[in-house]
Write an enzyme that holds these catalytic residues in place. Structure first.
Site, PDB file in Angstrom:
ATOM      1  N   CYS A 289       0.885  -1.148  -0.279  1.00 25.06           N
ATOM      2  CA  CYS A 289      -0.091  -0.090   0.039  1.00 25.06           C
ATOM      3  C   CYS A 289       0.798   1.296   0.174  1.00 25.06           C
ATOM      4  O   CYS A 289       0.988   1.994   0.878  1.00 25.06           O
ATOM      5  CB  CYS A 289      -1.010   0.153   1.294  1.00 25.06           C
ATOM      6  SG  CYS A 289      -2.108  -1.382   1.369  1.00 25.06           S
ATOM      7  N   GLY A 291       1.385   4.368  -1.552  1.00 24.97           N
ATOM      8  CA  GLY A 291       1.042   5.716  -1.525  1.00 24.97           C
ATOM      9  C   GLY A 291       0.747   6.537  -0.442  1.00 24.97           C
ATOM     10  O   GLY A 291       0.601   5.600   0.418  1.00 24.97           O
ATOM     11  N   GLY A 293       4.274   7.312  -0.609  1.00 23.14           N
ATOM     12  CA  GLY A 293       5.463   7.062  -1.184  1.00 23.14           C
ATOM     13  C   GLY A 293       6.582   7.257  -0.044  1.00 23.14           C
ATOM     14  O   GLY A 293       7.887   6.743  -0.419  1.00 23.14           O
ATOM     15  N   GLY A 294       6.234   7.730   1.023  1.00 24.48           N
ATOM     16  CA  GLY A 294       7.531   8.051   1.953  1.00 24.48           C
ATOM     17  C   GLY A 294       8.104   6.729   2.533  1.00 24.48           C
ATOM     18  O   GLY A 294       9.135   6.532   2.405  1.00 24.48           O
ATOM     19  N   LYS A 295       7.113   5.843   3.121  1.00 31.01           N
ATOM     20  CA  LYS A 295       7.625   4.415   3.489  1.00 31.01           C
ATOM     21  C   LYS A 295       8.392   3.651   2.484  1.00 31.01           C
ATOM     22  O   LYS A 295       9.514   3.165   2.695  1.00 31.01           O
ATOM     23  CB  LYS A 295       6.678   3.845   4.272  1.00 31.01           C
ATOM     24  CG  LYS A 295       6.025   4.373   5.560  1.00 31.01           C
ATOM     25  CD  LYS A 295       5.122   3.519   5.964  1.00 31.01           C
ATOM     26  CE  LYS A 295       4.413   3.970   7.243  1.00 31.01           C
ATOM     27  NZ  LYS A 295       3.708   4.947   6.832  1.00 31.01           N
ATOM     28  N   GLU A 314       0.578   0.368  -5.440  1.00 35.53           N
ATOM     29  CA  GLU A 314      -0.428   1.254  -4.874  1.00 35.53           C
ATOM     30  C   GLU A 314      -1.559   1.185  -5.965  1.00 35.53           C
ATOM     31  O   GLU A 314      -1.439   1.069  -7.122  1.00 35.53           O
ATOM     32  CB  GLU A 314       0.060   2.676  -5.046  1.00 35.53           C
ATOM     33  CG  GLU A 314      -0.748   3.824  -4.702  1.00 35.53           C
ATOM     34  CD  GLU A 314      -1.775   3.612  -3.835  1.00 35.53           C
ATOM     35  OE1 GLU A 314      -2.874   3.706  -3.689  1.00 35.53           O
ATOM     36  OE2 GLU A 314      -1.242   3.348  -2.298  1.00 35.53           O
ATOM     37  N   ASP A 357       0.758  -0.733   4.982  1.00 33.12           N
ATOM     38  CA  ASP A 357       0.197   0.452   5.877  1.00 33.12           C
ATOM     39  C   ASP A 357      -1.061   0.710   5.257  1.00 33.12           C
ATOM     40  O   ASP A 357      -1.185   1.442   4.228  1.00 33.12           O
ATOM     41  CB  ASP A 357       1.303   1.559   5.557  1.00 33.12           C
ATOM     42  CG  ASP A 357       0.860   2.853   6.281  1.00 33.12           C
ATOM     43  OD1 ASP A 357       0.020   2.901   7.154  1.00 33.12           O
ATOM     44  OD2 ASP A 357       1.642   3.840   6.048  1.00 33.12           O
ATOM     45  N   CYS A 410      -2.077   4.359  10.718  1.00 31.64           N
ATOM     46  CA  CYS A 410      -2.120   5.724  11.258  1.00 31.64           C
ATOM     47  C   CYS A 410      -3.321   5.730  12.194  1.00 31.64           C
ATOM     48  O   CYS A 410      -3.860   6.982  11.920  1.00 31.64           O
ATOM     49  CB  CYS A 410      -1.794   6.727  10.390  1.00 31.64           C
ATOM     50  SG  CYS A 410      -1.131   8.361  11.351  1.00 31.64           S
TER      51      CYS A 410
END
Length: 473
Positions: A289, A291, A293-295, A314, A357, A410
């Site tokens: 998952c 998007g 893209g940070g992780k 994604e 995530d 989160c």
């Protein structure tokens, strides 16, 4: 009436004074309300336009940002105060009028702006955006609000804690009652802990950078920022914290993708998955998952350092493009695809490490997206639950025996964290929980394990949740 007063000429009409800062704040609040936009997406382009056309400087931008975010964070409290000052139900007041009143209430009760300046500036704003007639109503309400400070108003509008603890906390700390209840259940403990958490949700979060391994280092970022503008991260070895007012876009390493903006909680989740022990080879990693893209960018950099490859998947094409942008320049091989993680195109057992995530309520990031607390409803969890279970189930299918899956979200809501993990383990078996706490060395107050819940008031991070599962059969 005397003859003299009849002959006195009427006062000349005075045009309202246009205040670009408060007009911008009003426009941002209207976009949040009318278009279900997020302030963190609406505000930057408005500020950029204001710098170009209105000559905004740093102080103007800071005030506009404070007015928008402060008003959104304290909306529940200000609504209760405004309701006490009007003679009709709050729902009967036009939303644009409520926005002006809330902006005024925040200036009066939540900032150091002098009372007369807060009232007059808000009335002038009302004249510009609402007209003179409704500006009189705004003036009357704000003058009532100005008669007491915030503590006195809370004493008046919040029910006593001993009579209704959740409603008291909801009004005082500006969270919907159901959110207070859910956070309290997840946190456990007494009054002090939940009050600290709710108050942390109303504070401005630090901006944290991640130095992507193999492309930049924290020391490089700290050297660029200098001692006054940058601080080392608290927990992540790749983190750098910006001083208040720091601008990430002004840093070359951020502009060219060697570093990024990423909360330390998100960094810790990726690092823990990367460092979890696996049995056998360690060559293929999956972010299921990915998007925005940070992780994926951090995982990709960590994978490259070990000679592994990352597949970042994604579902939504436009978010997949964001992932591609975040991974551009990664030192090792990677691939980005647009695919549905509940109906994956890859074969079972293809990966050594998998991160999911999952989409969630976002209750762990209320510091950054304060408007989310007012949009979410308890019934939203019913929609997320089946998707979260399906993504975790497919992630366990995607990893090989001996490999590891990281389930992250989160949100601290138990219905999105432990309940999901327990349900999937009971239904499908073939996996066991790994203690994630040793994989976050130095981070205190991680609970009884084996999963980990981070908290804004304890760790200074978003309320990220992580469970690590090893596939056994």
């Amino acid at each position: 009436m005397s003859e003299q007063s009849r002959r006195r000429p009427p006062k000349p009409y005075r045009r309202p004074k246009k205040d670009p800062v408060r007009i911008l704040a009003f426009e941002a609040l209207r976009a949040v309300d009318e278009r279900d936009a997020y302030a963190n997406l609406v505000l930057p382009p408005l500020l950029k336009k204001a710098r170009e056309k209105e000559g905004f400087d740093g102080r103007d931008a800071a005030l506009a940002t404070e007015l928008v975010y402060g008003t959104l964070r304290r909306q529940g409290t200000y609504d209760a105060v405004i309701a006490a000052c009007i003679d009709r139900p709050l729902r009967e007041v036009d939303p644009p009028v409520l926005d002006v009143l809330a902006l005024g209430a925040h200036q009066l009760l939540g900032t150091r702006i002098p009372t007369h300046a807060a009232v007059s500036a808000s009335v002038e704003l009302a004249r510009v955006v609402l007209g003179d007639g409704r500006a009189k109503f705004v003036n009357a309400v704000l003058r009532k609000i100005a008669q007491q400070d915030l503590d006195a108003w809370l004493e008046q509008v919040a029910p006593p804690y001993d009579e209704d603890a959740e409603d008291h906390l909801a009004v005082v700390h500006s969270h919907p009652r159901w959110v207070v209840s859910a956070l309290w259940d997840a946190l456990g403990g007494g009054r002090a802990g939940i009050e600290d958490l709710l108050e942390a949700d109303n504070e401005r979060p630090e901006v944290t950078l991640v130095a992507r391994p193999g492309r930049s280092t924290p020391d490089e970022l700290l050297d660029v920022l200098g001692e006054e503008a940058g601080l080392p991260g608290r927990w992540s070895p790749y983190a750098v914290r910006l001083a208040e007012g720091g601008e990430p876009g002004a840093i070359d390493a951020v502009r060219d993708g060697r570093a990024g903006v990423q909360d330390e909680g998100s960094q810790l989740v990726a690092i823990a998955l990367a460092n979890a022990p696996v049995d056998g080879p360690d060559r293929r990693w999956l972010d299921g998952c990915a998007g925005p893209g940070g992780k994926a960018a951090l995982l990709g950099a960590l994978a490259a350092g070990r000679g592994a490859t990352l597949l970042a998947s994604e579902k939504l094409p436009h978010r997949a493009r964001l992932v591609e942008r975040a991974l551009t320049g990664n030192p090792g091989p990677y691939q980005v695809i647009a695919a549905d993680g509940t109906r994956p195109p890859w074969r079972p057992g293809s990966f050594d490490r998998v991160l999911v995530d999952v989409p969630c309520s976002g209750l762990g990031a209320l510091r950054r997206r304060p408007e989310a607390r007012w949009r979410r409803r308890p019934e939203d969890l019913e929609g997320f639950g089946p998707l979260q279970r399906a993504l975790l189930t497919e992630a366990l299918q995607a990893v090989r025996v001996g490999g590891v899956v990281g389930y992250a979200t989160c949100s601290p809501h138990l219905a999105e964290t432990r309940v999901v993990v327990d349900d999937v383990l009971k239904r499908h078996g073939g996996a066991e929980l790994i203690d994630a706490r040793p994989l976050m060395p130095g981070v205190p107050a991680l609970g009884d394990g084996p999963d980990v819940q981070l908290w804004p008031h304890l760790h200074g991070t978003d309320a990220m949740y992580l469970a690590l599962l090893r596939r056994t059969t």
